[in-house]
Design a protein around this motif. Structure first.
Motif, short mmCIF file in Angstrom:
data_model
loop_
_atom_site.label_atom_id
_atom_site.label_comp_id
_atom_site.label_asym_id
_atom_site.label_seq_id
_atom_site.Cartn_x
_atom_site.Cartn_y
_atom_site.Cartn_z
N ARG A 2 0.85 -1.19 0.00
CA ARG A 2 0.00 0.00 0.00
C ARG A 2 0.89 1.24 0.00
O ARG A 2 2.11 1.13 0.15
N LEU A 4 1.03 5.58 1.30
CA LEU A 4 0.45 6.70 2.02
C LEU A 4 1.27 7.95 1.73
O LEU A 4 2.48 7.97 1.98
N TRP A 286 -6.16 3.94 7.17
CA TRP A 286 -5.01 3.09 6.87
C TRP A 286 -5.23 1.66 7.37
O TRP A 286 -4.87 0.69 6.68
N ASP A 287 -5.84 1.53 8.54
CA ASP A 287 -6.09 0.20 9.10
C ASP A 287 -6.97 -0.65 8.19
O ASP A 287 -6.87 -1.88 8.19
N LEU A 289 -7.36 -0.06 4.76
CA LEU A 289 -7.02 0.09 3.35
C LEU A 289 -6.58 -1.24 2.75
O LEU A 289 -5.72 -1.93 3.30
N LEU A 295 -3.61 6.02 0.21
CA LEU A 295 -4.18 6.99 1.14
C LEU A 295 -3.41 8.30 0.97
O LEU A 295 -2.18 8.30 0.95
N LEU A 329 1.62 5.68 13.67
CA LEU A 329 1.57 5.36 12.24
C LEU A 329 2.65 4.36 11.87
O LEU A 329 2.40 3.39 11.14
N ASP A 337 4.63 -1.81 2.53
CA ASP A 337 3.96 -0.51 2.56
C ASP A 337 4.97 0.61 2.31
O ASP A 337 6.14 0.50 2.70
N LEU A 339 5.51 4.81 2.85
CA LEU A 339 5.08 6.07 3.47
C LEU A 339 5.96 7.19 2.93
O LEU A 339 7.20 7.08 2.94
#
Length: 402
Positions: A2, A4, A286-287, A289, A295, A329, A337, A339
Motif C-alpha cells: 500500500r 500513504l 489506513w487500518d 485500506l 491513502l 503510524l 507498505d 510512506l
C-alpha cells in the motif's frame, strides 16, 4: 503493498531556488521555528527549550533541511543513523498555493499562470461583484480586499451579522474567499453562494473559491469552524488519484484532499476538526485500506491555524504534538507498505505578511528499498511517480521515481 502520502501543510524547509522572484528569499519555515525555540524567541511564556521532534528527525527531517539549506539546526540534529531515505524537493509549478503543490505531488505540475486579484481596495472587479450579488440574491458584500481571514472576520463579523452581507476577501493565492456566520447566515447557504462565485471566476482562472464559516456572537469570540469547503478547479491532467481509480484501487483521502482535487478520484473522504482528529481519521483509513490501495492525507492546521497567523510558538507546539503521534503510524506499516511525508509549500511564521512562502519541502520515505539517496529533487512530481511505481500503476506523465 500500500502507499500513504502525508502532507504536512506548509512545513517548508528553506527558500526555494526561485524564492526571490516571490519575495521569499530567506524564508525557512522549519528552520526559523527551530531558531526561535532554541533562542527563546517564540512568543509564548510556556515555550522552553529547543524544538523537539525526535520521530520526524529520525525519519530524516533535520537532514532534509540541512540538504536544502546547508544549516544544521538546534533541535533537528540526529546523532544516530537516519533509518529511511530522505531528500528535499523544489516546486516546478508557478505560484506557492495549495492546489499547485498538491497537484504536483500527485504528478501534475501547474505550468500555466493562475489568475490573481490586485492589492487594491476594492480588489474584485465591479462587474464580478455585481453579478455575484445579483445571482446569489445578496444585499451586498463586505471586505473586498486582501486580508488575513481571522483579522477580517474579527473586524467585519458584527457588521455581517447585522447586514447579512458575506465577507469577501482574497490573498496572495489565487482565491476568492467568502466568510459567513455558520448559524445566522447558514452553512448550506454559504456553500450555495460559493458555488455561484465559482462559476463567475472561472474565466479569471481563479484556483479556488473557499467557504469560511465561523461562529460566535461578537468580535471577542468569533471562531472559524472545521466546515470550510474549497470549490476548486480540477487538475488539468490525470493525477495519481485518477490513475489509481482507473485501475480499480481503493483510495482514501483525509482532510481537504477531496476539495483540492475537485472530488476527482479522491475515493472515501474522512474529515476531522484539527490535526489530532485528522490523525485519527488517517489511522482508521489506513487500518482498513486494501492491498494495492492509496491513502492521501493533508494536515492543514500547521498552515491555517499557525502559519498564516504568524504564531511561532503555536506552530512549534503543533509540530511537537504531531511528532508524538508518528510512532502510532509507523507501527502500522507492514512489509511492502510505502510512506512518504512531505509538504506543499511553506508558511514561515516569522516572515512578513500572512501569506505562503516559496520553499523547498521535505521528502521523508519509509518502506522503499534502499537505493540511491533521494537527494535534491527538481519537482514534487517525483513523489507521485515513486508511489505509482511502488503500487505497480501505469507511469505518470511527469516525474521520475527515486
Amino acid at each position: 503493498m500500500r502507499a500513504l502520502i502525508l502532507v504536512m501543510d506548509s512545513v517548508g524547509i528553506g527558500a526555494a531556488p526561485d524564492a526571490a522572484a516571490y519575495g521569499d528569499d530567506g524564508a525557512d519555515t522549519i528552520g526559523h521555528i527551530a531558531d526561535a525555540c532554541a533562542g527563546g524567541d517564540a512568543d509564548n511564556d510556556v515555550r522552553q527549550g529547543p524544538l523537539h521532534l525526535p520521530h520526524l528527525v529520525e525519519l530524516g527531517l533535520g537532514e532534509a533541511h540541512r540538504l536544502a539549506t546547508g544549516r544544521q539546526l538546534t533541535g533537528l540534529a540526529y546523532r544516530g543513523e537516519v533509518r529511511p531515505q530522505y531528500g528535499c524537493a523544489s516546486e516546478l509549478s508557478k505560484g506557492k498555493d495549495t492546489p499547485s503543490g498538491h497537484w504536483e505531488i500527485a504528478g501534475v505540475p501547474v505550468r500555466f499562470n493562475w489568475g490573481y486579484f490586485p492589492r487594491t481596495e476594492p480588489c474584485f472587479p465591479p462587474g464580478l461583484i455585481d453579478a455575484f450579488v445579483q445571482q446569489a440574491g445578496l444585499p451586498g458584500v463586505l471586505g473586498n480586499r486582501h486580508a488575513s481571514g481571522t483579522d477580517i472576520i474579527e473586524e467585519l463579523g458584527e457588521a455581517h451579522l447585522q447586514s447579512g452581507k458575506p465577507i469577501c476577501y482574497t490573498s496572495a493565492d489565487s482565491v476568492f474567499q467568502i466568510a459567513a456566520h455558520e448559524e445566522t447566515f447558514g452553512l448550506e447557504r454559504l456553500y450555495e453562494v460559493c458555488a455561484v462565485a465559482r462559476g463567475l471566476v472561472d474565466h479569471l482562472n481563479i484556483g479556488r473559491v473557499i467557504a469560511r464559516p465561523f461562529t460566535g456572537a461578537s468580535s471577542r469570540n468569533f471562531k472559524r469552524t472545521s466546515h470550510r469547503r474549497d470549490f476548486a478547479v480540477p487538475p488539468p491532467e490525470p493525477t495519481i488519484l485518477d490513475i489509481a481509480k482507473a485501475e480499480h484501487r481503493e483510495i482514501v483521502s483525509i482532510g481537504k484532499i477531496d476539495d483540492i482535487f475537485a472530488h476527482r478520484g479522491t475515493g472515501l473522504n474522512k474529515r476531522g476538526d484539527g490535526n489530532d482528529a485528522l490523525f485519527d481519521c488517517m489511522l482508521e483509513g489506513w487500518d482498513h485500506l486494501a492491498d494495492g490501495g492509496l491513502l492521501f492525507a493533508n494536515f492543514v492546521d500547521f498552515d491555517s491555524v499557525y502559519g498564516h497567523r504568524r504564531d511561532v510558538a503555536g506552530y512549534a507546539a503543533a509540530l511537537e504534538a504531531f511528532d508524538a503521534r508518528v510512532p502510532e503510524l509507523m507501527e502500522r506499516l507492514k512489509s511492502g507498505d510505502l510512506l512518504v511525508i512531505t509538504a506543499d509549500h511553506g508558511c514561515d511564521p516569522t516572515w512578513r505578511g500572512s501569506d505562503h512562502t516559496r520553499e523547498q519541502v521535505p521528502v521523508l520515505v519509509s518502506g522503499a528499498p534502499r537505493g540511491s539517496p533521494i537527494g535534491k529533487r527538481r519537482g514534487f512530481a517525483d513523489i507521485g511517480a515513486t508511489v505509482a511505481r511502488h503500487l505497480d500503476l501505469p507511469p505518470l506523465a511527469h516525474g521520475s521515481p527515486f
